[in-house]
Design an enzyme around this catalytic site. Structure first.
Site, PDB file in Angstrom:
ATOM      1  CG  ASN A  10      60.655  93.550  21.838  1.00  0.00           C
ATOM      2  OD1 ASN A  10      61.327  94.557  21.673  1.00  0.00           O
ATOM      3  ND2 ASN A  10      61.069  92.551  22.584  1.00  0.00           N
ATOM      4  CG  HIS A  13      65.630  95.415  17.721  1.00  0.00           C
ATOM      5  ND1 HIS A  13      66.909  95.335  18.214  1.00  0.00           N
ATOM      6  CD2 HIS A  13      65.030  94.233  18.010  1.00  0.00           C
ATOM      7  CE1 HIS A  13      67.097  94.132  18.755  1.00  0.00           C
ATOM      8  NE2 HIS A  13      65.969  93.459  18.647  1.00  0.00           N
ATOM      9  CG  HIS A  46      65.211  91.804  26.926  1.00  0.00           C
ATOM     10  ND1 HIS A  46      65.760  90.765  26.220  1.00  0.00           N
ATOM     11  CD2 HIS A  46      65.748  91.721  28.168  1.00  0.00           C
ATOM     12  CE1 HIS A  46      66.596  90.094  26.998  1.00  0.00           C
ATOM     13  NE2 HIS A  46      66.607  90.661  28.190  1.00  0.00           N
ATOM     14  NE  ARG A  48      69.617  91.335  24.969  1.00  0.00           N
ATOM     15  CZ  ARG A  48      70.095  90.094  25.116  1.00  0.00           C
ATOM     16  NH1 ARG A  48      71.118  89.855  25.905  1.00  0.00           N
ATOM     17  NH2 ARG A  48      69.569  89.090  24.456  1.00  0.00           N
ATOM     18  NE  ARG A  52      73.040  93.331  23.748  1.00  0.00           N
ATOM     19  CZ  ARG A  52      73.277  92.029  23.537  1.00  0.00           C
ATOM     20  NH1 ARG A  52      72.734  91.424  22.502  1.00  0.00           N
ATOM     21  NH2 ARG A  52      74.045  91.347  24.334  1.00  0.00           N
ATOM     22  CD  GLU A  73      61.058  90.150  26.028  1.00  0.00           C
ATOM     23  OE1 GLU A  73      62.259  90.305  25.721  1.00  0.00           O
ATOM     24  OE2 GLU A  73      60.202  89.833  25.222  1.00  0.00           O
ATOM     25  CB  THR A 104      66.450  85.771  24.128  1.00  0.00           C
ATOM     26  OG1 THR A 104      66.308  87.139  24.456  1.00  0.00           O
ATOM     27  CG2 THR A 104      66.332  84.916  25.364  1.00  0.00           C
ATOM     28  CD  GLU A 154      56.994  85.481  24.801  1.00  0.00           C
ATOM     29  OE1 GLU A 154      56.495  86.284  25.609  1.00  0.00           O
ATOM     30  OE2 GLU A 154      57.719  85.815  23.858  1.00  0.00           O
ATOM     31  CG  HIS A 193      63.081  84.833  19.747  1.00  0.00           C
ATOM     32  ND1 HIS A 193      63.969  84.670  18.724  1.00  0.00           N
ATOM     33  CD2 HIS A 193      63.709  85.617  20.650  1.00  0.00           C
ATOM     34  CE1 HIS A 193      65.095  85.303  19.010  1.00  0.00           C
ATOM     35  NE2 HIS A 193      64.959  85.909  20.169  1.00  0.00           N
TER      36      HIS A 193
HETATM   37  N1  PXP Z   1      59.716  87.159  23.349  1.00  0.00           N
HETATM   38  C1  PXP Z   1      60.849  87.151  24.063  1.00  0.00           C
HETATM   39  C2  PXP Z   1      60.819  86.516  25.401  1.00  0.00           C
HETATM   40  C3  PXP Z   1      62.025  87.749  23.568  1.00  0.00           C
HETATM   41  O1  PXP Z   1      63.167  87.720  24.316  1.00  0.00           O
HETATM   42  C4  PXP Z   1      61.990  88.395  22.329  1.00  0.00           C
HETATM   43  C5  PXP Z   1      63.208  89.104  21.829  1.00  0.00           C
HETATM   44  O2  PXP Z   1      63.508  90.161  22.674  1.00  0.00           O
HETATM   45  C6  PXP Z   1      60.781  88.395  21.628  1.00  0.00           C
HETATM   46  C7  PXP Z   1      59.656  87.754  22.135  1.00  0.00           C
HETATM   47  C8  PXP Z   1      60.649  89.058  20.293  1.00  0.00           C
HETATM   48  O3  PXP Z   1      61.471  88.434  19.379  1.00  0.00           O
HETATM   49  P1  PXP Z   1      61.706  89.099  17.971  1.00  0.00           P
HETATM   50  O4  PXP Z   1      62.355  90.426  18.233  1.00  0.00           O
HETATM   51  O5  PXP Z   1      62.585  88.140  17.263  1.00  0.00           O
HETATM   52  O6  PXP Z   1      60.352  89.262  17.326  1.00  0.00           O
END
Ligand code: PXP
Length: 248
Positions: A10, A13, A46, A48, A52, A73, A104, A154, A193
């Site tokens: 992901n 960030h 993701h 949003r 952001r 996402e 989330t 998931e 997550h």
């Molecule tokens: N899976 C989902 C559905 C999420 O919403 C997120 C966060 O955007 C992640 C995985 C990844 O989480 P993390 O950034 O904490 O590794």
């Protein structure tokens, strides 16, 4: 290899850092290319409601420029459905979204939101997009996801990562049971997550989980190690845990 596990990186960030100053750098699409070179099997982003981190043009560029599956996402809103139908990612992962949350919090309530989701999901499936629901490790939520036509779930690993000691073991057992239930009812099972180098092993060892989506920790580690080394290390820890469990 009997049952390898995919790693979705992901890149949200990277966009968070870019947005702190405006402009175009660091570019999340460049991060996606490097993550793939280092062994990522897919890229997760993701979009949003408040944009952001990643923005609409990041999603368009990711879709056009990366040669691995894009896992988009999104919240179950009309706006996001329209974007998904236009971009046609490999998969969408439907997540709950609250404007004020930092990330989330908790899984989607597939039971409480059943009526809305039963109308929301079919156009995505009809467009050939795989549908995943981000839910808590609860058999009744899994049953609802299945009956809504989702091909994938998931499981939310946030609480497992936040707990320590016995409480973490309890969370791990909950995830283990739910992952087994997903396999029993014919759902592909992913998890994610909050996962880190320290917490990924026991989750990666669960045979019926076939994909992990990891973001924040990897992008943070990339500050010290570079994104390629961070992804390679995560990949190695996942493979080692899988191997120890006899799944690879
Ligand atoms: N899976 C989902 C559905 C999420 O919403 C997120 C966060 O955007 C992640 C995985 C990844 O989480 P993390 O950034 O904490 O590794």
């Amino acid at each position: 290899m009997v049952n390898p596990m995919r790693l979705g990186v992901n890149i949200d960030h990277v966009a968070t850092v870019r947005n702190a100053r405006g402009g175009t750098k660091p570019d999340p699409v460049r991060a996606a290319h490097l993550a793939i070179q280092a062994g990522a099997d897919g890229i997760t982003a993701h979009l949003r409601e408040d944009r952001r981190h990643v923005r609409d043009d990041d999603i368009t560029r990711l879709r056009a420029q990366i040669d691995k599956p894009l896992n988009f996402e999104m919240a179950a809103t009309d706006e996001m459905q329209k974007i998904a139908l236009k971009v046609k990612p490999h998969a969408v992962c439907i997540v709950p979204e609250k404007r004020k949350e930092r990330t989330t919090e908790g899984g989607l309530d597939a039971i409480g939101g059943y009526e809305h989701l039963s109308i929301f999901i079919p156009p995505l499936l009809d467009a050939g997009i795989r549908v995943s629901l981000f839910i808590e490790a609860s058999p009744s939520q899994l049953d609802a996801a299945k009956s809504l036509g989702a091909q994938t779930v998931e499981l939310h690993t946030g609480q497992y990562c936040d707990e320590i000691g016995d409480a973490r073991t309890v969370e791990l057992s909950r995830i283990l049971v739910a992952a087994g239930h997903a396999a029993d009812i014919g759902l592909e099972c992913h998890a994610g997550h909050g996962l880190t180098f320290d917490t990924v092993g026991p989750i990666a060892a669960i045979e019926s989980i076939v994909e992990l989506n990891i973001g924040h920790f990897l992008i943070g580690e990339a500050i010290y190690l570079g994104i390629e080394n961070a992804v390679r290390r995560m990949r190695m820890l996942m493979d080692e845990a899988r191997l120890e469990n006899g799944n690879l």
